[in-house]
Design an enzyme around this catalytic site. Structure first.
Site, PDB file in Angstrom:
ATOM      1  N   GLU A  61      97.028  73.866 -17.225  1.00 17.73           N
ATOM      2  CA  GLU A  61      96.000  72.973 -18.144  1.00 17.73           C
ATOM      3  C   GLU A  61      96.068  72.580 -19.542  1.00 17.73           C
ATOM      4  O   GLU A  61      94.778  72.402 -20.122  1.00 17.73           O
ATOM      5  CB  GLU A  61      95.052  72.508 -17.180  1.00 17.73           C
ATOM      6  CG  GLU A  61      95.723  71.833 -16.359  1.00 17.73           C
ATOM      7  CD  GLU A  61      94.664  71.159 -15.121  1.00 17.73           C
ATOM      8  OE1 GLU A  61      93.587  71.598 -15.066  1.00 17.73           O
ATOM      9  OE2 GLU A  61      94.555  71.323 -13.426  1.00 17.73           O
ATOM     10  N   GLU A  66     100.053  70.120  -9.162  1.00 20.77           N
ATOM     11  CA  GLU A  66      98.353  69.860  -8.141  1.00 20.77           C
ATOM     12  C   GLU A  66      99.172  68.347  -7.940  1.00 20.77           C
ATOM     13  O   GLU A  66      98.376  67.647  -8.340  1.00 20.77           O
ATOM     14  CB  GLU A  66      97.264  70.481  -8.999  1.00 20.77           C
ATOM     15  CG  GLU A  66      97.761  71.848  -9.698  1.00 20.77           C
ATOM     16  CD  GLU A  66      95.629  71.582 -10.111  1.00 20.77           C
ATOM     17  OE1 GLU A  66      95.507  71.105  -9.705  1.00 20.77           O
ATOM     18  OE2 GLU A  66      96.335  73.256 -10.899  1.00 20.77           O
TER      19      GLU A  66
END
Length: 670
Positions: free
Chosen positions: A142, A299
């Site tokens: 991320e 995710e």
């Protein structure tokens, strides 16, 4: 087509691993992602590597023919590294090193940190390049644009500016530094933007810092990619992203990587306000458009969220399966759920996975198993893609510029992107979201919202698109600034005035106020069955237009500019340009999109219920049409499609209604 899970073997007693692997195989899981935050277990002391535990975990999945996607664990260096080499810690805008103990607190540019990264990557990839189960690597985790202000980053930012402008005089000219006596006399005076009053700093300078920060992160990603490919040239490589506070330019970030990956957490609680746009269809189309190809979810929502904030409600029945299939409908070829087990320690212990702390499989787990079985029957979709005739242009330049100088309360860059995306998809029309410098010849309609910052390339592209017969939508806050983030001293929309056939006489930033919109002399863009005088409303912004060379589609219905033009259309070359001087409510946007779609000859799905989404994947002349009820209410409507419903269902006869449970997806093979 793959369904998988994120697994953290280092967080669990090894006695559980085999049980977990057997359960995953039984559930139908095809891939696991591992080692994302495991640096301290892989290198417990400087230069002392221990991969034996990860070897055992990988072999468990390899024996069960489950693929493994490893992560470079570089997001979280071990504590010994911070203790011995504090220079690797990020420096924030106060000039101080940030407190460690969370994650992502390393400086991406630090030579010391990069040296340790390279050693770790060499150890990892050399070890697993011959494992059949290991198919690729996720770089870090991320990643945000690198806003570190340490001495190394300050030097790199300074070098970036010097390479771009060559002379300090050119910097002063580009930034307009005569304001507030801001002129530099030497490059040594250029620093990262320190201090808490960020919005008071020169907007031109701030835009360059955002550009530098994005390029800095893209360089870091490419550094890791080169390390991996130097050892395993055939490894698949990606990095996972999300719509974070400091977003890098996604197109630069993913350019050297094999595919885009996204962390997808759709709403578990639907908003009460019908004007609120909550569907992650927008996010998914944005991800697909980055490389104009299918993508992965690294995710995916598996349970209620809770960590640094109070816990949210659990996903309702149907959400686990429905949201995963929604991602597949929009081009995801793998959906990996976060996470297999809910953590029992650490900050994320209430960010729920598929198995709760009880260790007893429950409702969400069973729904996930149903999803795995269903996706196994969708393997015929492998190799299929999403192709659309409508595109929305996205630009990190605009996103940065809006953050630097907010235009009005409640209006950010994504406001209009999401609104136009919602308007077309509500009509069953698929939308691509692509780089603002993409080629446009494949599209019939292009929406270029809020081009606050312009450059010569976008001006040329849009003129060519319209000249060749395209239909272009331009909006308020277009043509405001040049590429240096300085205002253009011409009537708005400045460089686009010839395309639109209008100029802005005055504007009114109304923010959260509402203003009526009524039909213009053309009868309006309203639904064909509506009366010409039907009233919609707008909010946020009102451009008051001089439409001397354009036809008026809608006018303002109140305030001191009642009766003035708000929305126009203008024939230009072989094409048409629509100028939308305001931000319409959802029904108004839908009506406008319908008007434009019909003019462009696009098929509009009449009567598609609120919240129902239609998406198409295709391959070799065959189509798979996805209908997703993205609401918590039962929907019944006529799909008017020819083909076969997958999963042994019968399509109803012509004119009969098809019933959709909340969050249910139905797929028609055409």
């Amino acid at each position: 087509m793959k369904i998988g899970v994120d697994y953290y073997p280092e967080q669990w007693d090894e006695k559980l691993w085999e049980e977990d692997a057997d359960k995953m195989k039984e559930a139908g899981i095809g891939i696991v992602r591992m080692a994302e935050f495991a640096w301290s277990r892989l290198e417990p002391e400087e230069g002392e590597y221990d991969f034996s535990w990860l070897d055992r975990a990988v072999r468990l999945f390899e024996d069960r023919k489950i693929e493994v996607f490893l992560c470079t664990p570089t997001n979280c260096p071990p504590q010994w590294m911070f203790e011995r080499y504090p220079e690797i810690i990020q420096v924030d805008k106060t000039g101080k090193r940030i407190p460690i103990g969370i994650r992502g607190h390393r400086c991406l540019n630090s030579p010391v940190y990069r040296s340790f990264c390279q050693k770790m990557i060499v150890e990892m990839v050399s070890r697993y390049k011959d494992y059949k189960a290991v198919i690729g690597y996720q770089i870090d985790n991320e990643l945000e644009a690198n806003h570190c202000c340490c001495p190394v980053c300050a030097d790199k930012f300074r070098s970036y500016i010097q390479a771009k402008y060559k002379t300090i005089h050119a910097v002063n000219q580009a930034y307009g530094n005569t304001v507030w006596s801001g002129e530099y006399s030497d490059f040594s005076q250029i620093t990262p933007p320190f201090g808490k009053f960020q919005t008071w700093l020169n907007p031109s300078y701030m835009l360059d810092f955002h550009r530098y920060a994005s390029e800095s992160t893209a360089d870091y990603v490419n550094f890791q990619r080169q390390c991996i490919h130097s050892i395993d040239p055939d490894a698949l490589i990606t990095t996972n992203n999300w719509l974070c506070e400091n977003m890098p330019d996604f197109y630069d970030l993913f350019e050297p990587l094999d595919f885009v990956s996204y962390d997808n957490y759709p709403a578990a609680v639907l908003p009460d306000n019908p004007e609120t746009l909550y569907s992650h269809a927008f996010h998914l189309d944005l991800m697909r458009g980055i490389k104009k190809k299918n993508f992965w979810i690294m995710e995916q929502l598996s349970g209620g969220l809770g960590s640094w904030m109070p816990m949210s409600p659990m996903p309702k029945p149907g959400m686990i399966k429905g949201y995963s299939l929604q991602a597949i409908a929009h081009g995801a070829d793998a959906v990996i759920h976060f996470r297999w087990r809910t953590a029992v320690s650490g900050a994320e212990m209430f960010w729920h996975g598929l198995l709760d702390h009880s260790n007893v499989p429950g409702r969400r787990y069973q729904e996930f198993c149903d999803l795995c079985r269903e996706v196994e029957q969708l393997q015929e979709l492998s190799g299929s893609v999403v192709q659309n005739s409508v595109a929305i242009l996205y630009s990190s330049e605009q996103e940065y510029a809006f953050k630097i100088q907010p235009q009005v309360e409640g209006m950010d860059y994504f406001t209009q992107l999401r609104a136009y995306h919602d308007a077309f998809t509500a009509l069953g029309i698929g939308v691509d979201i692509v780089d603002w410098h993409s080629t446009l010849a494949e599209y019939r309609v292009v929406v270029a919202p809020t081009l606050l910052v312009t450059d010569s390339q976008i001006i040329s592209q849009l003129h060519n698109f319209v000249r060749e017969g395209g239909r272009l939508i331009l909006t308020n806050r277009s043509g405001v600034k040049d590429i240096y983030n300085k205002c253009i001293m011409d009537p708005l929309p400045t460089v686009f005035s010839d395309l639109t056939g209008v100029t802005v006489k005055e504007y009114n930033p109304i923010g959260t106020q509402k203003q009526k919109i009524v039909a213009g002399e053309q009868g309006g863009f309203f639904d064909r069955e509506s009366e010409s005088g039907e009233t919609f409303f707008c909010t946020l912004w009102c451009d008051i237009l001089d439409a001397a060379d354009a036809s008026v589609l809608a006018r303002y219905g109140e305030d001191y500019y009642k009766g003035e033009a708000a929305i126009t259309e203008h024939a230009c070359g072989k094409g048409m340009v629509y100028y939308v001087g305001t931000v319409l409510n959802r029904s108004g946007m839908r009506s406008l999109a319908g008007h434009i779609a019909r003019q462009a000859g696009l098929s509009v799905k009449e009567g598609l219920p609120f919240g129902v989404e239609r998406t198409v994947r295709q391959k070799d002349g065959r189509k798979w049409i996805f209908y997703f009820n993205n609401t918590d209410a039962v929907k019944r409507f006529c799909v008017e499609e020819k083909g076969t419903l997958l999963f042994d269902e019968e399509l109803p006869a012509d004119g009969e209604l098809l019933t959709f449970r909340p969050f249910e997806m139905k797929i028609i093979r055409s």
